[in-house]
Every structure is written in structure tokens, then in C-alpha cells.
Write an enzyme that holds these catalytic residues in place. Structure first.
Site, PDB file in Angstrom:
ATOM      1  N   ASN A  88    -112.890  22.800  31.981  1.00 29.02           N
ATOM      2  CA  ASN A  88    -111.805  21.972  31.457  1.00 29.02           C
ATOM      3  C   ASN A  88    -112.288  20.820  30.587  1.00 29.02           C
ATOM      4  O   ASN A  88    -111.564  20.374  29.698  1.00 29.02           O
ATOM      5  CB  ASN A  88    -110.991  21.406  32.628  1.00 29.02           C
ATOM      6  CG  ASN A  88    -110.132  20.227  32.208  1.00 29.02           C
ATOM      7  OD1 ASN A  88    -109.113  20.393  31.544  1.00 29.02           O
ATOM      8  ND2 ASN A  88    -110.555  19.020  32.572  1.00 29.02           N
ATOM      9  N   LYS A 103    -111.204  24.821  19.882  1.00 32.42           N
ATOM     10  CA  LYS A 103    -110.385  25.506  20.874  1.00 32.42           C
ATOM     11  C   LYS A 103    -110.200  26.981  20.514  1.00 32.42           C
ATOM     12  O   LYS A 103    -110.072  27.835  21.395  1.00 32.42           O
ATOM     13  CB  LYS A 103    -109.044  24.788  21.022  1.00 32.42           C
ATOM     14  CG  LYS A 103    -109.175  23.393  21.639  1.00 32.42           C
ATOM     15  CD  LYS A 103    -109.819  23.432  23.027  1.00 32.42           C
ATOM     16  CE  LYS A 103    -109.872  22.078  23.705  1.00 32.42           C
ATOM     17  NZ  LYS A 103    -110.355  22.162  25.099  1.00 32.42           N
ATOM     18  N   THR A 149    -100.922  12.892  28.919  1.00 33.44           N
ATOM     19  CA  THR A 149    -102.038  12.256  29.606  1.00 33.44           C
ATOM     20  C   THR A 149    -102.608  11.181  28.686  1.00 33.44           C
ATOM     21  O   THR A 149    -102.102  10.951  27.589  1.00 33.44           O
ATOM     22  CB  THR A 149    -103.129  13.296  29.909  1.00 33.44           C
ATOM     23  OG1 THR A 149    -103.545  13.880  28.656  1.00 33.44           O
ATOM     24  CG2 THR A 149    -102.610  14.394  30.828  1.00 33.44           C
ATOM     25  N   TYR A 206    -110.887  19.841  16.191  1.00 33.62           N
ATOM     26  CA  TYR A 206    -110.473  20.129  17.568  1.00 33.62           C
ATOM     27  C   TYR A 206    -109.869  21.527  17.655  1.00 33.62           C
ATOM     28  O   TYR A 206    -110.212  22.309  18.556  1.00 33.62           O
ATOM     29  CB  TYR A 206    -109.465  19.079  18.020  1.00 33.62           C
ATOM     30  CG  TYR A 206    -108.908  19.290  19.404  1.00 33.62           C
ATOM     31  CD1 TYR A 206    -109.667  18.996  20.527  1.00 33.62           C
ATOM     32  CD2 TYR A 206    -107.604  19.752  19.589  1.00 33.62           C
ATOM     33  CE1 TYR A 206    -109.162  19.178  21.815  1.00 33.62           C
ATOM     34  CE2 TYR A 206    -107.082  19.933  20.860  1.00 33.62           C
ATOM     35  CZ  TYR A 206    -107.860  19.650  21.971  1.00 33.62           C
ATOM     36  OH  TYR A 206    -107.354  19.832  23.237  1.00 33.62           O
ATOM     37  N   ASP A 254    -118.325  15.963  36.689  1.00 36.28           N
ATOM     38  CA  ASP A 254    -117.884  15.000  35.684  1.00 36.28           C
ATOM     39  C   ASP A 254    -118.973  13.963  35.448  1.00 36.28           C
ATOM     40  O   ASP A 254    -119.789  13.698  36.336  1.00 36.28           O
ATOM     41  CB  ASP A 254    -116.597  14.303  36.154  1.00 36.28           C
ATOM     42  CG  ASP A 254    -115.698  13.876  35.017  1.00 36.28           C
ATOM     43  OD1 ASP A 254    -116.154  13.116  34.149  1.00 36.28           O
ATOM     44  OD2 ASP A 254    -114.526  14.295  34.992  1.00 36.28           O
ATOM     45  N   ASP A 256    -122.929  16.428  32.879  1.00 37.61           N
ATOM     46  CA  ASP A 256    -122.706  16.324  31.446  1.00 37.61           C
ATOM     47  C   ASP A 256    -122.685  17.759  30.943  1.00 37.61           C
ATOM     48  O   ASP A 256    -123.711  18.446  30.933  1.00 37.61           O
ATOM     49  CB  ASP A 256    -123.842  15.534  30.793  1.00 37.61           C
ATOM     50  CG  ASP A 256    -123.770  15.508  29.268  1.00 37.61           C
ATOM     51  OD1 ASP A 256    -122.908  16.208  28.691  1.00 37.61           O
ATOM     52  OD2 ASP A 256    -124.584  14.807  28.645  1.00 37.61           O
ATOM     53  N   VAL A 257    -121.527  18.239  30.513  1.00 38.36           N
ATOM     54  CA  VAL A 257    -121.385  19.662  30.198  1.00 38.36           C
ATOM     55  C   VAL A 257    -122.205  20.087  28.986  1.00 38.36           C
ATOM     56  O   VAL A 257    -122.381  21.299  28.752  1.00 38.36           O
ATOM     57  CB  VAL A 257    -119.904  20.052  29.989  1.00 38.36           C
ATOM     58  CG1 VAL A 257    -119.112  19.857  31.270  1.00 38.36           C
ATOM     59  CG2 VAL A 257    -119.280  19.304  28.814  1.00 38.36           C
ATOM     60  N   VAL A 303     -99.507  17.381  26.536  1.00 37.52           N
ATOM     61  CA  VAL A 303     -99.145  16.757  27.811  1.00 37.52           C
ATOM     62  C   VAL A 303     -99.438  15.263  27.677  1.00 37.52           C
ATOM     63  O   VAL A 303    -100.494  14.877  27.169  1.00 37.52           O
ATOM     64  CB  VAL A 303     -99.977  17.358  28.966  1.00 37.52           C
ATOM     65  CG1 VAL A 303     -99.629  16.685  30.287  1.00 37.52           C
ATOM     66  CG2 VAL A 303     -99.749  18.872  29.050  1.00 37.52           C
TER      67      VAL A 303
END
Length: 264
Positions: free
Chosen positions: A89, A162, A195, A158, A39, A62-63, A193
Site C-alpha cells: 500500500n 500506478k 485522507t 503519479y 512503515d 523503507d519500501v 478518498v
């Protein structure tokens, strides 16, 4: 080892410092895996890793950075003594009407969600395949979204990112199989969800004028969901854990909806 036991397995979870990623890291650890969290939020990631107990850790990641992935994979593999599971994720969601969304916001979502996942698949396959630093095969689980399967307003880019994760998952599974890597590649489609990201999405829907309030946006999601509720972190985390275990040994190139039926 029972089918749902991950004792002795080694896992890397990106974006595991909070939200769904934190839940996934905790579920994998509870099943017996040793987990490294990758992360950019290293302080928060260390807090989570320390709460999991001994045998877990953190790598700065950093992905969107190819070289950063190479370093993180090496560090995770060295720390854990191998690598059996990678969960891609990490992701971002920036709401916007198609007539208003900025090029900067489009690029940001493409960079994190598409590029970040593609690089995660690349480096996971390299380390797990025969001759790699781990070299014993394994499982890659990518996190897509119910947004890949429905037309919900305000999240066009988005949703596209995905959907791309779904396609990459299936192609990667085919390549890994054809080349004898011994790596299964699957993805999950989480529903909404509550979050921090999920709550932010509901607020965004109201601000964009698509719903009268955040509560109304949430009600719309629930109305579209046969199970009659929002998702919970544990719902998604348990599905990811399943895909990492031997119970899913013949599940490959699949997209698993974990959305209460919303995307059917």
C-alpha cells in the site's frame, strides 16, 4: 471458516500507519487476521498496532530498500509464525504540471510507488512460495489508483507509477501461476478518498491553477463518479480484505476498481 473470515491468517501491510493503509490493517484485523504494519513512521505504526490488540505488531520498513524488505519480511514471518497476505500500500503522490515537475519529484514517486511495490512483490513471493520461510502460498494485494485508468490533470507521473503497478500485478500473477507458487496477485484502483493525501491532492490542483479551489477540484471528481460521492477508507479496506479471503480464491491477476465508477 467462512469465505470472508481471515482467522488464523497472517498479514503484512505497508504504509499502515495512517490513511488507507491504516484502514486496511484495521479491516484485516477485524476479519480475524494477525497484522504486522511495515512503515517508516514507526511511532504512528505502533499506535495503530496497539489499538488492534494482542497479536499484532510493527516492523520498520523503507519500501525502497531491498535489504530492508528482506529483514522486514523475515521479522514479520517470525513474529506471526508465517505469512499469508502482503498488502503493498505504501505510496506517495507529488502533483505537478508536466512542464514543471522536477526530476527529483519524478524519481521519488518512481522509487516509492514502482520500486517499492516491485520489491514487495519480490519478497512476498519468495517467502510464500514452496520452500520459502512461510511456504504455504497466499495473496498479494497491490494498491494502484483510479489515476491509472483516467487522464486527470496534474498527476501525470503519479498516474504512470500506478499504471506500472497494474502491469506488475498481472505479470507477477502469471509468473507465480506458471511456477506453482500458490500465490494470487491482484491490485485495487482506489478512487479519491479524503485522507491527508487526498486532501493534499485537491489543494494542489487549486495551487496549480487547474481548478478555482480545492472544493472545485473535489466537485469535479464527484461529477465524474456515477456513485456521486468520494470514496471512504472503509470502501477500499473492504475490497482489500475481500481479495485476501477465500471468497476471492479464483480472482488472480486482476485489477479491482473501487472508485464509484469514476474510471469506467
Amino acid at each position: 471458516m467462512s469465505a470472508f473470515d481471515l482467522t488464523g491468517r497472517r498479514a503484512l501491510v505497508t504504509g499502515g500507519a495512517q490513511g488507507l493503509g491504516e484502514g486496511m490493517a484495521r479491516a484485516l484485523a477485524a476479519a480475524g487476521a494477525h497484522v504486522v504494519i511495515g512503515d517508516v513512521q514507526t511511532d504512528a505504526a505502533h499506535t495503530v498496532a496497539e489499538s488492534l490488540g494482542d497479536g499484532h505488531g510493527v516492523v520498520a520498513l523503507d519500501v525502497t530498500d531491498d535489504a530492508g524488505w528482506a529483514t522486514a519480511i523475515t521479522e514479520a514471518t517470525d513474529r506471526l509464525g508465517g505469512l499469508d497476505v502482503v498488502v503493498n500500500n505504501a505510496g506517495v503522490e507529488i502533483s505537478g504540471l508536466m512542464t514543471e515537475i522536477s526530476a527529483e519529484d519524478i524519481r521519488r514517486q518512481l522509487d516509492v510507488n514502482v520500486l517499492g511495490t516491485a520489491l514487495g512483490i519480490k519478497h512476498a513471493l519468495r517467502v510464500m512460495r514452496p520452500g520459502g520461510a512461510a511456504g504455504t502460498g497466499g495473496a498479494i494485494i497491490n494498491v494502484a489508483s483510479v489515476a491509472a485508468t483516467i487522464a486527470f490533470p496534474g498527476i501525470g507521473i503519479y498516474s504512470a507509477t500506478k499504471s506500472a503497478i497494474d502491469r506488475m500485478t498481472r505479470v507477477a500473477a502469471m509468473e507465480a501461476g506458471k511456477l506453482g507458487y500458490g500465490v494470487r496477485v491482484n491490485c485495487v484502483y482506489p478512487g479519491l478518498v479524503p485522507t491527508e493525501m487526498g486532501a493534499g491532492l485537491a489543494n494542489d490542483m487549486a495551487e496549480l491553477g487547474l481548478f478555482g479551489s480545492a472544493e472545485e477540484a473535489v466537485e469535479a471528481v464527484v461529477d465524474l463518479t456515477p456513485s456521486g460521492r468520494l470514496g471512504e477508507v472503509a470502501d477500499i479496506a473492504d475490497a482489500v480484505t475481500f481479495l485476501a479471503t477465500d471468497a476471492a480464491r479464483f480472482v488472480n491477476g486482476a485489477g479491482l476498481p473501487v472508485d464509484g465508477g469514476m474510471g469506467m
